[in-house]
Design a protein around this motif. Sequence first.
Motif, PDB file in Angstrom:
ATOM      1  N   VAL A 175       0.864  -1.179   0.000  1.00 42.79           N
ATOM      2  CA  VAL A 175       0.000   0.000   0.000  1.00 42.79           C
ATOM      3  C   VAL A 175       0.900   1.228   0.000  1.00 42.79           C
ATOM      4  N   THR A 207      -4.121   6.833  -1.907  1.00 41.65           N
ATOM      5  CA  THR A 207      -3.727   5.488  -1.496  1.00 41.65           C
ATOM      6  C   THR A 207      -3.704   4.595  -2.726  1.00 41.65           C
ATOM      7  N   ASN A 262      -2.885   0.726  -4.108  1.00 41.61           N
ATOM      8  CA  ASN A 262      -2.625  -0.682  -3.811  1.00 41.61           C
ATOM      9  C   ASN A 262      -1.912  -1.310  -5.005  1.00 41.61           C
ATOM     10  N   ARG A 281       6.062  -2.782   7.745  1.00 45.05           N
ATOM     11  CA  ARG A 281       5.159  -3.919   7.542  1.00 45.05           C
ATOM     12  C   ARG A 281       3.715  -3.459   7.688  1.00 45.05           C
ATOM     13  N   ASN A 282       2.876  -3.900   6.777  1.00 45.50           N
ATOM     14  CA  ASN A 282       1.461  -3.535   6.822  1.00 45.50           C
ATOM     15  C   ASN A 282       0.720  -4.493   7.738  1.00 45.50           C
ATOM     16  N   SER A 283       0.236  -4.002   8.861  1.00 46.88           N
ATOM     17  CA  SER A 283      -0.427  -4.853   9.852  1.00 46.88           C
ATOM     18  C   SER A 283      -1.725  -5.451   9.321  1.00 46.88           C
ATOM     19  N   GLU A 284      -2.381  -4.756   8.406  1.00 42.22           N
ATOM     20  CA  GLU A 284      -3.632  -5.271   7.843  1.00 42.22           C
ATOM     21  C   GLU A 284      -3.376  -6.555   7.068  1.00 42.22           C
ATOM     22  N   GLN A 328       3.625  -4.683   2.562  1.00 39.72           N
ATOM     23  CA  GLN A 328       4.371  -3.502   2.963  1.00 39.72           C
ATOM     24  C   GLN A 328       3.494  -2.262   2.849  1.00 39.72           C
ATOM     25  N   ARG A 329       3.792  -1.313   3.709  1.00 39.25           N
ATOM     26  CA  ARG A 329       3.135  -0.011   3.689  1.00 39.25           C
ATOM     27  C   ARG A 329       4.238   1.021   3.438  1.00 39.25           C
TER      28      ARG A 329
END
Length: 215
Positions: free
Chosen positions: A97, A104, A106, A135-138, A147-148
């Motif tokens: 993301v 935003t 994706n 790191r993307n927690s979602e 990854q964010r």
Amino acid sequence: MSVFYVILLVGFLVYSAIIGQSQPLFSSKAIAEGKGLITVYADGQKKTFATNASNIGDALKQNNIDLGQGDVTEPSLDTPIDQPHLNVNIYRAYPAVIIDGDKTINTLSGYRSARQIVESAGVQIYPEDKLTMERNSEFSSKGVVGQRIIIDRATPVELSIGDKVFKLRTWKTTVGELLKERGIELSSQDELSFDKNEKIYKDMKIALSKINQDI
């Protein structure tokens, strides 16, 4: 030493000799047939094959090695096969993301650096922009590695010196700091459209007239 261990030792030596020589023999045969030898590393596995394809992309297709959206090969798919043996790494794509201000995006990408991921998603970035990757927690909560990436944009500024216009991007906060960053010195005769202590803002247009000096 018992007969059993002697037989076991001889068998091991014969097996090692055969395995150790198989790769050179395979390579020599491929070269003799006018083919290139490709070793592909993907998904934790290794596969070696001979090919007469002109580039890596065609070689992978011939051997039914599929690439998903965002997957990346190293070297690239259009790399010509112009040497006897090439190693090819396939990096499988992970979700990412991209946060660019109020936007935003994706995407899926096999790249591992933030700048490469953003550029592969078609987002224009500049050398002065700062990228943060975490790191993307979602994704992680769903069992998917993701990854964010957050883009912090440098402030775009237009600087005119005489009849020359420069498009700049900076993290400096005042006009004076910007000029110093660019190595521009002011004399007492120079005319500046803003005070040197003026705060810089987005798309600010700064005009500087240098008196009796060529830039």
